[in-house]
Design an enzyme around this catalytic site. Sequence first.
Site, PDB file in Angstrom:
ATOM      1  CD  GLN A  73      -3.083  -0.444  -0.147  1.00 13.11           C
ATOM      2  OE1 GLN A  73      -3.108   0.730  -0.506  1.00 13.11           O
ATOM      3  NE2 GLN A  73      -3.827  -1.366  -0.736  1.00 13.11           N
ATOM      4  CB  SER A  74       4.035   2.038  -1.715  1.00 12.91           C
ATOM      5  OG  SER A  74       4.765   3.192  -2.074  1.00 12.91           O
ATOM      6  CG  ASN A  75       0.653   6.624   1.077  1.00 11.18           C
ATOM      7  OD1 ASN A  75      -0.509   6.336   0.803  1.00 11.18           O
ATOM      8  ND2 ASN A  75       1.134   6.574   2.313  1.00 11.18           N
ATOM      9  CB  ALA A  77       4.153   2.579  -5.398  1.00 10.45           C
TER      10      ALA A  77
END
Length: 343
Positions: A73-75, A77
């Site tokens: 859930q990388s912001n 990326a």
Amino acid sequence: MPTAVPRIPLVHGPTPIVRMAALDALVGCRVHVKRDDMTGGAEAGNKLRKLEYFLADAQANAATTLVTCGALQSNHARATALVAARFGLRSLLLLRCTEGPTDPWTDADDLPAVGNVALARLVGARIRRISASDYRQRTALLLESSQEIDRNGGRGYVIPEGGSNGLGSLGYVRAAEEIAWQVRHGAVDAKRFAEVVVACGSGGTVAGLALGAARTDVYQRVRAALVCDDARYFEGVVRRIVQESRAWDDTLGDVVAPVLYDESSRGPRYGEMDPGQKDFLVDVARNTGLILDPVYTGKALYALRLARERRDLGPKDDVLFLHTGGLPGFLATAADLPLGGVR
Ligand SMILES: *Cc1c(COP(=O)(O)O)cnc(C)c1O
């Protein structure tokens, strides 16, 4: 003096700095919230300030594809994928997955479309699932993935985890200048801040704020609320990033504001909060309408509250809390919070 390193404006700035009486009461000092969760629309958050520099560098290198990595859930990326789509570029995201099959060389098109992943998939990002052990080799994997794109007739541009290198952190040198400008022009009910508090996940934001503070003198120190790893680790990371930034911009001086590496609110592990932190996040939302996320901003503001409890700060101290975003990730994980019943 503005830095001369090329940049493509993406941020809707200056982002507001707001105060809320109920937030002061919950934290215990004068809290000024810098709304970097409002740097943009769906792409908003602290990563957008870094991407202004990466996008300019990618275009200068005639890149066709932005390649980066992060947690599932990388912001960062997600912001990279959205910016790529806007500028007619492709994106390839290597996302660390703890469940399900992983393969760093094959695109996966079956990741659950929730939170940041939903947005990245919506704009057509290519996504590969990486195991936790492969993720330790992320620097090499990013490079090899980019070379694969080159071999297939495109041109890859690698952005490191969190956009944290000397180029990306220039976005936060600039943010410090923006804050100083806001103070000078009376947009803030304070002349100077005792400290700026921010979540630290890969170090680039802290490095930029430390460099920028030395240039602007608008806050005395940076409190880096660690969300993973430890103080020793981040001291080394930030030192390296600061050196890299100076290589990009030789107008940056030798002075860096003091950084306090604060492990007090790190919680059980990356992405997990202890019960007190969860209650605090819910209390803040219910009393102020301010939405914090469990991975970063919730822990950062909690670190400030703990610092006040320890009397590291006085009740009249003006503190700048940098709200770095994280809403899409929160929407994928909110089920873990104690939302039942009105307190
Ligand atoms: C990435 C991120 C951070 C941490 O910033 P770093 O520069 O990686 O230390 C803080 N908050 C949010 C919401 C983020 O996405």
